[in-house]
Design an enzyme around this catalytic site. Structure first.
Site, short mmCIF file in Angstrom:
data_model
loop_
_atom_site.label_atom_id
_atom_site.label_comp_id
_atom_site.label_asym_id
_atom_site.label_seq_id
_atom_site.Cartn_x
_atom_site.Cartn_y
_atom_site.Cartn_z
N ASP A 59 29.39 31.93 40.38
CA ASP A 59 30.36 31.83 41.47
C ASP A 59 30.92 30.42 41.48
OD1 ASP A 59 31.54 31.59 44.11
OD2 ASP A 59 30.45 33.43 44.61
N MET A 60 32.23 30.31 41.60
CA MET A 60 32.86 28.99 41.60
C MET A 60 32.37 28.13 42.76
SD MET A 60 34.68 28.92 38.91
CE MET A 60 35.56 27.36 39.14
N ALA A 83 40.47 31.84 41.43
CA ALA A 83 41.03 31.17 42.61
C ALA A 83 41.16 32.16 43.75
CB ALA A 83 42.42 30.61 42.29
N GLN A 84 41.24 31.60 44.95
CA GLN A 84 41.80 32.36 46.06
C GLN A 84 43.29 32.14 45.84
OE1 GLN A 84 43.66 33.92 48.36
NE2 GLN A 84 43.80 31.99 49.49
N GLU A 128 53.30 25.90 42.99
CA GLU A 128 53.15 25.71 44.44
C GLU A 128 52.81 24.26 44.79
OE1 GLU A 128 53.33 27.77 47.47
OE2 GLU A 128 54.75 28.53 46.00
N LYS A 155 45.23 23.17 45.23
CA LYS A 155 45.54 23.10 43.80
C LYS A 155 45.94 21.69 43.37
CE LYS A 155 45.04 27.33 42.03
NZ LYS A 155 44.37 27.62 40.74
N HIS A 181 54.17 34.36 37.64
CA HIS A 181 54.15 35.25 36.49
C HIS A 181 53.51 36.56 36.91
CE1 HIS A 181 50.87 32.40 36.55
NE2 HIS A 181 50.09 33.32 36.03
#
Ligand code: GDR
Length: 323
Positions: A59-60, A83-84, A128, A155, A181
């Site tokens: 788990d990250m 990622a979330q 973003e 990010k 994408h």
């Protein structure tokens, strides 16, 4: 010996496309998976590669699990796609977004530094981060960051940590600053897939309206299958670096909807759209367009055009719903 790659986010949209590319190139692919009670392998199944991926548990948000995995696998390459990733949800889940998208990256980089410092590390960075970055009409590697959401902010942290591990410890790290994408594997909450699914439902008589938020936002939309090639390419260079990846063309959400309805022969599309304030964001990123000359110079170019992408997604949704 086959190269080993660890891919996080293996059940998402990009993970399966990347895993397929790496498997085709002869890599052994490890896919990081959280402990789900009911994981969905649909996206890997769609590409027919579920059985070829070796799933590893971790788990990250759990540093010890990443330390253990990097030590055990000693991967040649790590692609951190976990990622979330839903911008719209990041206001409600800002802490979780930060834990996964920011701290998770720190943990992974640290694990690489401690146990496998020759591993090449790819970080899924994003347009973003630019947010309101400039008004030149495009964004490139020199554009300043002005993120507009907890997601974008998380990010930016990850981006700089990735740069910092390169500069501080000499690790091979790369940031792929990817613009939007999409593909038939895109999650249903993202606007493109929401539109193509909605259009297919309307065409088949399963729905009569499509509820959306801001129709004026402009995005540089490409095909995810093309973008994973750029990820791999970045890690095959002599040194780690940061690259913008996009098509250089942008369209509004309204344009996307028009194109999608056109695919099913509907031209008076606006009568099917209702604006729902719940889908508007507290702070919007109005306009993104990539200037991707740096990655273009390495030989990467998108292959799928905007109309081809929309058509691919509408057709996949029609097929899925007819089943
Ligand atoms: P984005 O993708 O936030 O750009 O991030 P998304 O498809 O969610 O939104 C794109 C634009 O469409 C507008 N919009 C709506 N969005 C959603 N989701 N639902 C709606 O009903 C709707 N109506 C209008 C949004 O306001 C926005 O302007 C994606 C994610 O994949 C990120 O993880 C990634 O980093 C970036 O792309 C690059």
């Amino acid at each position: 010996m086959a190269k080993k790659a660890l891919v996080t986010g293996i059940l998402g949209q990009d993970g399966p496309y990347l895993a397929k590319l790496l498997l085709d190139k002869g890599y052994k692919v490890y896919g990081l998976m959280r402990r789900y009670s009911n994981p969905s392998f649909d996206n890997l199944d769609y590409l027919g590669i579920t059985k070829q991926v070796e799933f590893v548990e971790g788990d990250m948000a759990d540093e010890s699990s990443l330390l253990h995995l990097i030590k055990a696998i000693l991967p040649d390459e790590v692609y951190n796609l976990a990622a979330q990733s839903f911008v719209g949800g990041s206001w409600q889940q800002a802490k979780l977004t930060t834990e996964i998208n920011s701290l998770g990256v720190l943990y992974m980089l640290n694990a690489v530094k401690l146990f496998s410092p020759t591993t090449r590390y790819y970080q899924a960075s994003t347009s973003e981060m630019f947010g309101l970055g400039n008004d030149d009409g495009y964004q490139d590697e020199n554009t300043n960051f002005h993120p507009r959401s907890p997601y974008g902010i998380s990010k930016v942290y990850a981006y700089w940590m990735t740069v910092n591990f390169r500069e501080s410890y000499g690790l091979f790290t790369a940031n792929g600053i990817l613009f939007n994408h999409e593909s038939p594997l895109r999650g249903i909450q993202f606007v493109t897939r929401k539109i193509t699914d909605g259009v297919a439902r309307i065409k088949l008589g399963l729905a009569d309206k499509l509820a959306l938020g801001n129709l004026d936002a402009r995005r540089d939309w490409g095909f995810a299958g093309d973008y994973v090639e750029a990820m791999h390419l970045m890690l095959q260079q002599d040194k780690g670096d940061d690259y913008v990846v996009g098509t250089g063309e942008n369209h509004s959400v309204r344009d996307f909807a028009r194109e999608a309805f056109k695919c099913v022969g509907i031209s008076d599309f606006e009568k099917y759209i209702v604006i729902d304030a719940r889908f508007k964001r507290p702070a919007e990123v109005p306009d993104l367009k990539a200037k991707a000359t740096k990655i273009n110079a390495l030989g990467w170019k998108p292959k799928v055009t905007f109309p081809e992408l929309v058509k691919m997604m509408v057709e996949a949704d029609l097929k899925r719903l007819k089943k």
